[in-house]
Design an enzyme around this catalytic site. Sequence first.
Site, PDB file in Angstrom:
ATOM      1  N   GLU A  79     -71.784 -24.735 -67.560  1.00 39.49           N
ATOM      2  CA  GLU A  79     -72.683 -25.768 -68.037  1.00 39.49           C
ATOM      3  C   GLU A  79     -74.113 -25.561 -67.528  1.00 39.49           C
ATOM      4  OE1 GLU A  79     -70.766 -29.463 -67.283  1.00 39.49           O
ATOM      5  OE2 GLU A  79     -72.670 -30.526 -67.370  1.00 39.49           O
ATOM      6  N   ASP A  80     -74.224 -25.163 -66.265  1.00 36.96           N
ATOM      7  CA  ASP A  80     -75.538 -25.182 -65.611  1.00 36.96           C
ATOM      8  C   ASP A  80     -76.181 -23.830 -65.376  1.00 36.96           C
ATOM      9  OD1 ASP A  80     -75.318 -27.906 -65.461  1.00 36.96           O
ATOM     10  OD2 ASP A  80     -74.487 -27.911 -63.448  1.00 36.96           O
TER      11      ASP A  80
END
Length: 580
Positions: A79-80
């Site tokens: 996600e990051d």
Amino acid sequence: MQDKDKLLEQFKNLIVNFSPKDKEIILNAVKFAEKCHKGQLRASGEEYIIHPISVAVNLLNMRADVEMIIAGLLHDVVEDSPVTYEDVAKIYGKNVANLVDGVTKISKLKASNKTEQNAETIRKMLFAMIKDIRVIIIKFADKLHNMQTLEYLPKEKIKRIANETLDIYAPLAGRIGMGIIKNDLENLALKSLKPDIYNIIDDYIVKNEMNIETTLDEITKVIKCKLGKKEIPFAIKSRPKHYYSIYKKMQKYDKKIDEIFDLFGIRIITDTIDNCYYIFGIVHSIWMPIPGRFKDYISSPKHNGYRSLHTTVLVEKRKAVEIQIRTEDMDEVNEYGVAAHWFYKKDSAPNVEDFDWLKNLMEFNKENLSWEDYYNAIRDDILKEEIYIFTPKGDIVELPKGSTPLDFAFKIHTDIGYRCKGAKANGAIVSLNTELNNGDIVDILTGNKPNVKPSWLAYVKTNHAKRKIKYSLSQINQESQFTKKKDAKEELKEDIKDKNIANERKFQIKKVKSPKITVEIDGERNLLFNFAKCCNPSPKDDIIGFVSRGRGIIIHKADCKSLKNIKDFENRKIEVNWTE
Ligand code: MN
């Protein structure tokens, strides 16, 4: 703020018993995650890596396996950071990559707003969970740490996240039998949403801990004495009831903390099932049990696998204490759940057929629901506290608390719902919007033709029944528009018929409306009680209960003169309230 070095040390201590090979892979994953999150900060201002390591620590405390720990360390990298599913799969294998993917948020691009994004993320996670139960355990570990560090977020966000925890994650933990996680999540949500109340409860519990210790010593002494030379090993401990349930009680019965009597539970752990019953017998022979509070979850375990004996007895100075009796094995499963068993199975998917709610979840996943309907259905139909209703043949149907005979009819079969004309609960006719009680035997009366009415929408609790009714009404609407044009006379007839039906219904509602007066004892309603013949209390009177031997609780007027003559009354009186 957490100290990164200390946290790492704690983490390394927890993996000390893993094989050298596993340890190497795990520590390598720590480095990998550190590299991915380099330069990123948490809302608290801490280095981001603190979060995944804390999640892995939580997982270790839940007895997770190596793949789960690695997935916990990497759960936010896709996600990051630029790292992809394929990258993770290549280095750590497909299983780990699937676990990470299961807890990764739906990207903002795919959703039109924040709420939709959340609902879709939950949907995706629940899909993944059915294939591999470990996904949800990792999510719990993640949630736990996020909830512990919620204070650094903006107020609105705190509220949303805490509510989502109460709606979805805590009940889900309860459903798979992870009692400890459920309680922790609920307590943290309470602390975030109502810090004042949380502190009041906390202060009171701390102040009263000494008292319960004395009670505990007393109980231990008495049991030991009664066991005499019989050698039965047992350990006894107490712990405060979890704060969220205390809060709910205060709220439901509008009581202050010092008016709630069972703030502490006492647990007796022994070695065998036989000895559980033996000790239970001793407890009942020494102290007066409160009728209706005895539950045998050993002979009939809860659906999530929970096993224990429960009883509430009056100990010294008419203090009511809940006592739970169980073996060590049961204690372990009750806290970490059936989930703990699934970890160790090769095939980590739970057997869907064994769990009604998982079957329902699968159905919902198949249906093409909007994200809003989906979220509501999960929250209200699947994760709400459940009641068990019996068909006349003795089959059990599971429904969310608050369900009515109509919900029951639609749950059995859509067609039975459509043709429902009336219902009986435990042999007596009840209106279709009566709230059912756990254990009711419900019989649905059906006609030959569909009988759906718009008013039914207000009668049902489950989203499932609501959708079916709405669908049927939309069909009827289309049809009736067609016939209206065709024949105005017919319409008039229909109208008259409608009115008759309406009258009939009014009559029915009137008939059942007379409130059923009953009494409750510390929030328990379905207890065995009788009204005393000497004073015959009616709902306007102040009342008091007397715990009789074998005849349940006898309700007297608080000022009844015969109370003076009852031997032992002071020790066996108990507070009772009227309820409708
Ligand atoms: Mn996270």
